[in-house]
Design a protein around this motif. Sequence first.
Motif, short mmCIF file in Angstrom:
data_model
loop_
_atom_site.label_atom_id
_atom_site.label_comp_id
_atom_site.label_asym_id
_atom_site.label_seq_id
_atom_site.Cartn_x
_atom_site.Cartn_y
_atom_site.Cartn_z
N TYR A 1 0.80 -1.21 0.00
CA TYR A 1 0.00 0.00 0.00
C TYR A 1 0.84 1.27 0.00
O TYR A 1 0.33 2.35 0.23
N LYS A 2 2.13 1.17 -0.29
CA LYS A 2 3.02 2.33 -0.19
C LYS A 2 2.68 3.44 -1.17
O LYS A 2 2.96 4.59 -0.91
N ASP A 3 2.05 3.14 -2.31
CA ASP A 3 1.71 4.16 -3.30
C ASP A 3 0.31 4.72 -3.13
O ASP A 3 -0.14 5.53 -3.93
N CYS A 4 -0.38 4.31 -2.09
CA CYS A 4 -1.75 4.77 -1.88
C CYS A 4 -1.73 6.18 -1.30
O CYS A 4 -1.08 6.43 -0.30
N GLN A 5 -2.43 7.07 -1.97
CA GLN A 5 -2.42 8.48 -1.57
C GLN A 5 -3.78 8.99 -1.13
O GLN A 5 -3.90 10.12 -0.70
N TYR A 6 -4.80 8.18 -1.27
CA TYR A 6 -6.16 8.61 -0.96
C TYR A 6 -6.84 7.61 -0.02
O TYR A 6 -6.50 6.44 -0.02
N ILE A 7 -7.78 8.14 0.72
CA ILE A 7 -8.59 7.29 1.59
C ILE A 7 -10.05 7.66 1.33
O ILE A 7 -10.37 8.82 1.08
#
Length: 99
Positions: free
Chosen positions: A51-57
């Motif tokens: 999940y290191k490239d996840c920028q949104y929630i």
Amino acid sequence: FVIETGMRVYPLWLIPEDKDRYGERVEPVEAGTARLSISLYAQSVADNVNYKDCQYIGLTNDRTITESHLIQYGNKRLKVKLVNPSGRMIQLILEEWQP
């Protein structure tokens, strides 16, 4: 209630699991809409390299959203990387999708 007032309706896309006759990935197909609240993810998801490239929630009440979905967010599509169904609302960890 603050989260629910920030919710908007976003187009959903489904990434088909099957491939075309040449073994290429099939383009996503429209899958309706979903009501979500999406924001930038201020903290890095460093505990898990997946999940290191996840920028949104995102937060939603829609329990039908899976890791096979994309969410149209302005001019970009966000891929659902993780669905956390714990709690009153479903938490979605999202990353920008590169076809």
